[in-house]
Design a protein around this motif. Structure first.
Motif, PDB file in Angstrom:
ATOM      1  N   VAL A 132      11.933   2.704  -9.844  1.00 43.42           N
ATOM      2  CA  VAL A 132      10.582   2.140  -9.883  1.00 43.42           C
ATOM      3  C   VAL A 132      10.231   1.728  -8.467  1.00 43.42           C
ATOM      4  CG1 VAL A 132      10.748   1.313 -12.269  1.00 43.42           C
ATOM      5  CG2 VAL A 132      11.308  -0.229 -10.403  1.00 43.42           C
ATOM      6  N   CYS A 133       8.942   1.667  -8.210  1.00 45.83           N
ATOM      7  CA  CYS A 133       8.529   1.190  -6.894  1.00 45.83           C
ATOM      8  C   CYS A 133       7.440   0.150  -7.049  1.00 45.83           C
ATOM      9  CB  CYS A 133       8.069   2.344  -6.007  1.00 45.83           C
ATOM     10  SG  CYS A 133       6.486   3.054  -6.440  1.00 45.83           S
ATOM     11  N   ALA A 134       7.389  -0.737  -6.070  1.00 46.96           N
ATOM     12  CA  ALA A 134       6.365  -1.770  -6.025  1.00 46.96           C
ATOM     13  C   ALA A 134       5.252  -1.284  -5.115  1.00 46.96           C
ATOM     14  CB  ALA A 134       6.952  -3.069  -5.500  1.00 46.96           C
ATOM     15  N   THR A 135       4.034  -1.467  -5.587  1.00 48.42           N
ATOM     16  CA  THR A 135       2.866  -1.075  -4.812  1.00 48.42           C
ATOM     17  C   THR A 135       2.071  -2.331  -4.453  1.00 48.42           C
ATOM     18  OG1 THR A 135       1.519  -0.799  -6.797  1.00 48.42           O
ATOM     19  CG2 THR A 135       2.717   1.139  -6.023  1.00 48.42           C
ATOM     20  N   ARG A 136       1.296  -2.230  -3.433  1.00 48.18           N
ATOM     21  CA  ARG A 136       0.458  -3.373  -3.048  1.00 48.18           C
ATOM     22  C   ARG A 136      -0.737  -3.489  -3.988  1.00 48.18           C
ATOM     23  NH1 ARG A 136      -1.995  -4.769   2.893  1.00 48.18           N
ATOM     24  NH2 ARG A 136      -2.582  -6.874   2.372  1.00 48.18           N
ATOM     25  N   THR A 137      -1.277  -2.345  -4.391  1.00 54.50           N
ATOM     26  CA  THR A 137      -2.399  -2.310  -5.327  1.00 54.50           C
ATOM     27  C   THR A 137      -2.056  -1.340  -6.445  1.00 54.50           C
ATOM     28  OG1 THR A 137      -3.483  -0.533  -4.101  1.00 54.50           O
ATOM     29  CG2 THR A 137      -4.106  -2.788  -3.522  1.00 54.50           C
ATOM     30  N   LYS A 138      -2.656  -1.555  -7.604  1.00 57.15           N
ATOM     31  CA  LYS A 138      -2.384  -0.687  -8.745  1.00 57.15           C
ATOM     32  C   LYS A 138      -2.708   0.763  -8.373  1.00 57.15           C
ATOM     33  CE  LYS A 138      -3.241  -0.239 -13.645  1.00 57.15           C
ATOM     34  NZ  LYS A 138      -2.190  -0.845 -14.414  1.00 57.15           N
ATOM     35  N   GLY A 139      -1.734   1.633  -8.562  1.00 60.53           N
ATOM     36  CA  GLY A 139      -1.916   3.039  -8.244  1.00 60.53           C
ATOM     37  C   GLY A 139      -1.760   3.367  -6.772  1.00 60.53           C
ATOM     38  N   GLY A 140      -1.480   2.337  -5.951  1.00 61.46           N
ATOM     39  CA  GLY A 140      -1.333   2.550  -4.513  1.00 61.46           C
ATOM     40  C   GLY A 140       0.012   3.161  -4.164  1.00 61.46           C
ATOM     41  N   PRO A 141       0.238   3.393  -2.880  1.00 56.95           N
ATOM     42  CA  PRO A 141       1.512   3.982  -2.457  1.00 56.95           C
ATOM     43  C   PRO A 141       2.660   2.993  -2.632  1.00 56.95           C
ATOM     44  CG  PRO A 141       0.213   3.354  -0.551  1.00 56.95           C
ATOM     45  CD  PRO A 141      -0.659   3.124  -1.756  1.00 56.95           C
ATOM     46  N   CYS A 142       3.843   3.532  -2.777  1.00 59.34           N
ATOM     47  CA  CYS A 142       5.048   2.713  -2.915  1.00 59.34           C
ATOM     48  C   CYS A 142       5.344   1.996  -1.602  1.00 59.34           C
ATOM     49  CB  CYS A 142       6.247   3.587  -3.286  1.00 59.34           C
ATOM     50  SG  CYS A 142       6.119   4.328  -4.922  1.00 59.34           S
ATOM     51  N   LEU A 143       5.717   0.729  -1.706  1.00 61.32           N
ATOM     52  CA  LEU A 143       6.149  -0.037  -0.541  1.00 61.32           C
ATOM     53  C   LEU A 143       7.644  -0.320  -0.599  1.00 61.32           C
ATOM     54  CD1 LEU A 143       3.253  -2.637  -0.285  1.00 61.32           C
ATOM     55  CD2 LEU A 143       3.621  -0.626   1.130  1.00 61.32           C
ATOM     56  N   LEU A 144       8.109  -0.702  -1.776  1.00 62.08           N
ATOM     57  CA  LEU A 144       9.520  -0.999  -1.999  1.00 62.08           C
ATOM     58  C   LEU A 144       9.991  -0.185  -3.190  1.00 62.08           C
ATOM     59  CD1 LEU A 144       9.291  -4.892  -1.751  1.00 62.08           C
ATOM     60  CD2 LEU A 144      10.040  -3.332   0.047  1.00 62.08           C
TER      61      LEU A 144
END
Length: 163
Positions: A128-140
């Motif tokens: 799974v990845c964390a995004t800054r905004t819903k549907g945004g690019p993966c950050l972590l």
């Protein structure tokens, strides 16, 4: 009947993704608390340092290849630099500075796991990845390792990791 079966299949897949995100969100929450509280032991329990070192090394080599004059030097130095970066940059205080760039200060209330799960995106390979905004690019990026979701990837710029 066919539409009902398709609908049921879609609902089942969606609930699996939701369960996966909720499962991961508990460990992501624990990681965020460890970063906020500068809790090295809890941070280490939720980070795969070796995976992050490999990623940093690969990114350093890739950056070096952009300039033909540096590609050989980058390939030679990248493992040592990644080792050093893994030890010095993969620390709670460094990630706290990254979090502050995104608006999370030590006074910011850490969202609960249900809220965090909404910012997680399931990936096809089970991570799974964390995004800054819903549907945004993966950050972590997080991978489940021995029952714990651990940070295994940082998609932000390496320049964001500062001591």
């Amino acid at each position: 009947m066919r539409f009902a079966a398709l609908g049921l299949a879609a609902l089942t897949l969606a609930s699996c993704a939701t369960a996966q995100k909720l499962d991961a969100a508990g460990d992501v929450h624990a990681l965020l608390i460890s970063i906020r509280d500068d809790d090295q032991a809890a941070f280490d329990a939720h980070v795969d340092r070796q995976a992050l070192k490999r990623e940093i090394q690969a990114r350093l080599v890739a950056e070096g290849r952009k300039d033909p004059r540096l590609s050989g030097v980058a390939a030679i130095l990248a493992p040592g630099l990644a080792e050093l970066a893994g030890e010095t940059l993969v620390q709670p205080q460094v990630f706290r500075l990254v979090a502050e760039r995104y608006g999370y200060t030590p006074q910011t209330k850490i969202p609960n796991p249900v809220v965090i799960s909404q910012a997680l995106k399931p990936l096809p390979d089970g991570r799974v990845c964390a995004t800054r905004t819903k549907g945004g690019p993966c950050l972590l990026t997080f991978s489940k390792i021995e029952g714990t979701w651990k940070l295994t990837g940082f998609e932000g710029g390496l320049s964001e990791l500062r001591i």
